[in-house]
Motif scaffolding. Structure first.
Motif, short mmCIF file in Angstrom:
data_model
loop_
_atom_site.label_atom_id
_atom_site.label_comp_id
_atom_site.label_asym_id
_atom_site.label_seq_id
_atom_site.Cartn_x
_atom_site.Cartn_y
_atom_site.Cartn_z
N LYS A 16 0.83 -1.20 0.00
CA LYS A 16 0.00 0.00 0.00
C LYS A 16 0.87 1.25 0.00
O LYS A 16 1.91 1.30 0.63
CB LYS A 16 -0.93 0.02 1.20
N ASN A 37 -6.91 5.10 -1.77
CA ASN A 37 -6.46 3.78 -1.37
C ASN A 37 -5.79 3.10 -2.56
O ASN A 37 -6.46 2.47 -3.37
CB ASN A 37 -7.65 2.96 -0.86
N SER A 38 -4.49 3.26 -2.65
CA SER A 38 -3.76 2.71 -3.78
C SER A 38 -2.56 1.92 -3.30
O SER A 38 -2.18 2.00 -2.13
CB SER A 38 -3.32 3.82 -4.73
N GLY A 39 -1.96 1.18 -4.21
CA GLY A 39 -0.79 0.40 -3.86
C GLY A 39 0.00 0.01 -5.09
O GLY A 39 -0.47 0.16 -6.23
N LEU A 68 -7.33 0.16 -4.81
CA LEU A 68 -7.76 -0.95 -3.97
C LEU A 68 -9.09 -0.64 -3.29
O LEU A 68 -9.40 0.52 -3.04
CB LEU A 68 -6.69 -1.21 -2.90
N HIS A 84 -0.26 -6.69 1.37
CA HIS A 84 -1.63 -7.18 1.36
C HIS A 84 -1.82 -8.06 0.13
O HIS A 84 -1.33 -7.74 -0.95
CB HIS A 84 -2.62 -6.01 1.32
#
Length: 97
Positions: A16, A37-39, A68, A84
């Protein structure tokens, strides 16, 4: 001993991206200002199989930046880093500049 995780089937290992909490000038940023919310995709599995036995490849590749879901995924800790695991179909999309 260094560990390396190879995801199975259609799983994707993601690190993340944590947005910065302050600017280079030292100004503190509120949490809500840059909550995306990125990764970054670290590793992908080989894909899943359909009923006839053909492999369906994973839609993302290593190095992609992905969007995500807010909840979900399995938390994995390897050494000091936290990752994750998501299923390919749970990833919402890829982010491009």
């Amino acid at each position: 001993m260094a560990k390396r995780l190879f995801p199975s089937l259609n799983r994707v290992l993601v690190e993340k991206i944590v947005p910065p909490s302050k600017t280079t000038a030292g100004i503190l940023l509120p949490e809500k200002s840059s909550k995306l919310n990125s990764g970054k995709v670290i590793a992908v599995g080989p894909g899943t199989r359909d009923r006839s036995g053909n492999t369906i490849p994973v839609a993302v590749k290593e190095g992609d930046t992905v969007l995500l879901p807010e909840y979900g995924g399995t938390e994995v800790k390897l050494g000091e880093k936290e990752y994750h695991l998501f299923r390919d179909e749970d990833i919402l999309g890829t982010l491009h500049d």
